[in-house]
Design a protein around this motif. Sequence first.
Motif, PDB file in Angstrom:
ATOM      1  N   UNK A 166       0.838  -1.128   0.111  1.00 55.49           N
ATOM      2  CA  UNK A 166       0.106  -0.142   0.114  1.00 55.49           C
ATOM      3  C   UNK A 166       0.924   1.039  -0.106  1.00 55.49           C
ATOM      4  N   UNK A 167       0.539   2.001  -1.073  1.00 51.84           N
ATOM      5  CA  UNK A 167       1.402   3.444  -0.908  1.00 51.84           C
ATOM      6  C   UNK A 167       1.117   4.511   0.064  1.00 51.84           C
ATOM      7  N   UNK A 168       1.971   5.004   0.604  1.00 49.82           N
ATOM      8  CA  UNK A 168       1.674   6.131   1.754  1.00 49.82           C
ATOM      9  C   UNK A 168       1.993   7.315   1.179  1.00 49.82           C
ATOM     10  N   UNK A 169       0.944   8.327   1.142  1.00 47.07           N
ATOM     11  CA  UNK A 169       1.292   9.790   0.717  1.00 47.07           C
ATOM     12  C   UNK A 169       1.256  10.626   1.917  1.00 47.07           C
ATOM     13  N   UNK A 170       2.447  11.539   2.173  1.00 48.36           N
ATOM     14  CA  UNK A 170       2.313  12.240   3.277  1.00 48.36           C
ATOM     15  C   UNK A 170       2.096  13.925   2.779  1.00 48.36           C
ATOM     16  N   UNK A 171       1.150  14.415   3.089  1.00 51.77           N
ATOM     17  CA  UNK A 171       0.713  15.781   2.723  1.00 51.77           C
ATOM     18  C   UNK A 171       1.098  16.810   4.092  1.00 51.77           C
ATOM     19  N   UNK A 172       2.529  17.602   3.897  1.00 50.13           N
ATOM     20  CA  UNK A 172       2.859  18.312   4.984  1.00 50.13           C
ATOM     21  C   UNK A 172       2.663  19.709   4.365  1.00 50.13           C
ATOM     22  N   UNK A 173       1.737  20.434   5.389  1.00 49.26           N
ATOM     23  CA  UNK A 173       1.419  21.988   4.935  1.00 49.26           C
ATOM     24  C   UNK A 173       2.060  22.798   5.947  1.00 49.26           C
ATOM     25  N   UNK A 174       2.583  23.949   5.806  1.00 50.12           N
ATOM     26  CA  UNK A 174       3.486  24.880   6.612  1.00 50.12           C
ATOM     27  C   UNK A 174       4.432  24.161   7.253  1.00 50.12           C
ATOM     28  N   UNK A 175       5.252  23.267   6.794  1.00 57.85           N
ATOM     29  CA  UNK A 175       6.488  22.596   7.264  1.00 57.85           C
ATOM     30  C   UNK A 175       7.620  22.401   6.546  1.00 57.85           C
ATOM     31  N   UNK A 176       8.828  22.192   6.970  1.00 59.16           N
ATOM     32  CA  UNK A 176       9.992  22.209   6.267  1.00 59.16           C
ATOM     33  C   UNK A 176      10.359  20.777   5.738  1.00 59.16           C
ATOM     34  N   UNK A 177      11.045  20.305   4.903  1.00 56.83           N
ATOM     35  CA  UNK A 177      11.448  18.961   4.596  1.00 56.83           C
ATOM     36  C   UNK A 177      12.424  18.632   5.513  1.00 56.83           C
ATOM     37  N   UNK A 178      12.559  17.461   5.823  1.00 63.68           N
ATOM     38  CA  UNK A 178      13.565  16.897   6.983  1.00 63.68           C
ATOM     39  C   UNK A 178      13.839  15.679   6.493  1.00 63.68           C
ATOM     40  N   UNK A 179      15.079  15.125   6.932  1.00 65.31           N
ATOM     41  CA  UNK A 179      15.725  13.729   6.238  1.00 65.31           C
ATOM     42  C   UNK A 179      14.718  12.623   6.275  1.00 65.31           C
ATOM     43  N   UNK A 180      14.526  12.022   5.462  1.00 68.76           N
ATOM     44  CA  UNK A 180      13.349  10.694   5.638  1.00 68.76           C
ATOM     45  C   UNK A 180      13.875   9.618   4.560  1.00 68.76           C
ATOM     46  N   UNK A 181      12.938   8.714   4.523  1.00 71.17           N
ATOM     47  CA  UNK A 181      13.120   7.517   3.549  1.00 71.17           C
ATOM     48  C   UNK A 181      12.490   7.519   2.346  1.00 71.17           C
ATOM     49  N   UNK A 182      11.624   8.670   2.187  1.00 74.22           N
ATOM     50  CA  UNK A 182      10.649   8.965   1.182  1.00 74.22           C
ATOM     51  C   UNK A 182      11.352   8.595  -0.135  1.00 74.22           C
TER      52      UNK A 182
END
Length: 264
Positions: A166-182
């Motif tokens: 199952x695919x996960x979609x992360x919607x981040x509003x008013x946030x700054x990107x950070x290290x991730x496994x995306x």
Amino acid sequence: MNGARMSTLASLRGSIERMETHGDVHGPDRVALGHRSADEMLRGGLALAAVHEVFAEGHQGAAATGFIAGIAGRIAPRKPLVWVRQDFAEIESGALSPGGLAELGLDPRLLVTVRAADVEAALRTTADALACDALGAVVLETFGEARQLDLVASRKLTLAAQASGVTALLLRVAAQPAPSTAETRWIVRAAHSPPAAPWSAWGAPVFDAQLVRNRHGPVGRWIMEWKCDECQFSEPASYPQPVAAIPAHRPHQAAARAGHRLAS
């Protein structure tokens, strides 16, 4: 305690490095967005059974929501979708519109929305939903900075998505990107719509989509128009700009008309 944490972080970094080095040996299943240039950059489209992030500034939240809804519709047009929303996200952005989601390729009858009290609850709910392989995708929507969405949390979501497909979609509003496994990370803004037909009040949705992370290739930025009938993104068609008519009351126009009358 610090030693244990450092050991855990080192182990996670090693796992991420192995994923980025060998993760595409067998070639993940992908779904095309419909936009030719973007799909070429993504080696055929977005990878399924992975995590994808979409970021937006606070006033661009509606554009990012529309973009991620279009992606979700492309990934699983006939499977149920779970949309997990942090309470504060709904307060800031308002409720999701079934009619608007339908225009973006989602069947509202297959949509299950969950409101979570805080980011921790939203993460737990998302992980639980990702464990259900009957779903097409899971959207996690948060508003503002969230320290809980760190590298460890991202890794857990990635493993859950890989296990269930199952695919996960992360919607981040008013946030700054950070290290991730995306697998991918996007920054989305609204773009100008082309002029609509006279009988239509609105133009087609158009997005300024910037791919800032792509685990398996280069990045880029495109203007993507959403085709409601085809339920896919595309490159905007060129269209002529409207040209203002020359006013008939200008002096040279009046003189020309007078000369025409004399000549006749």
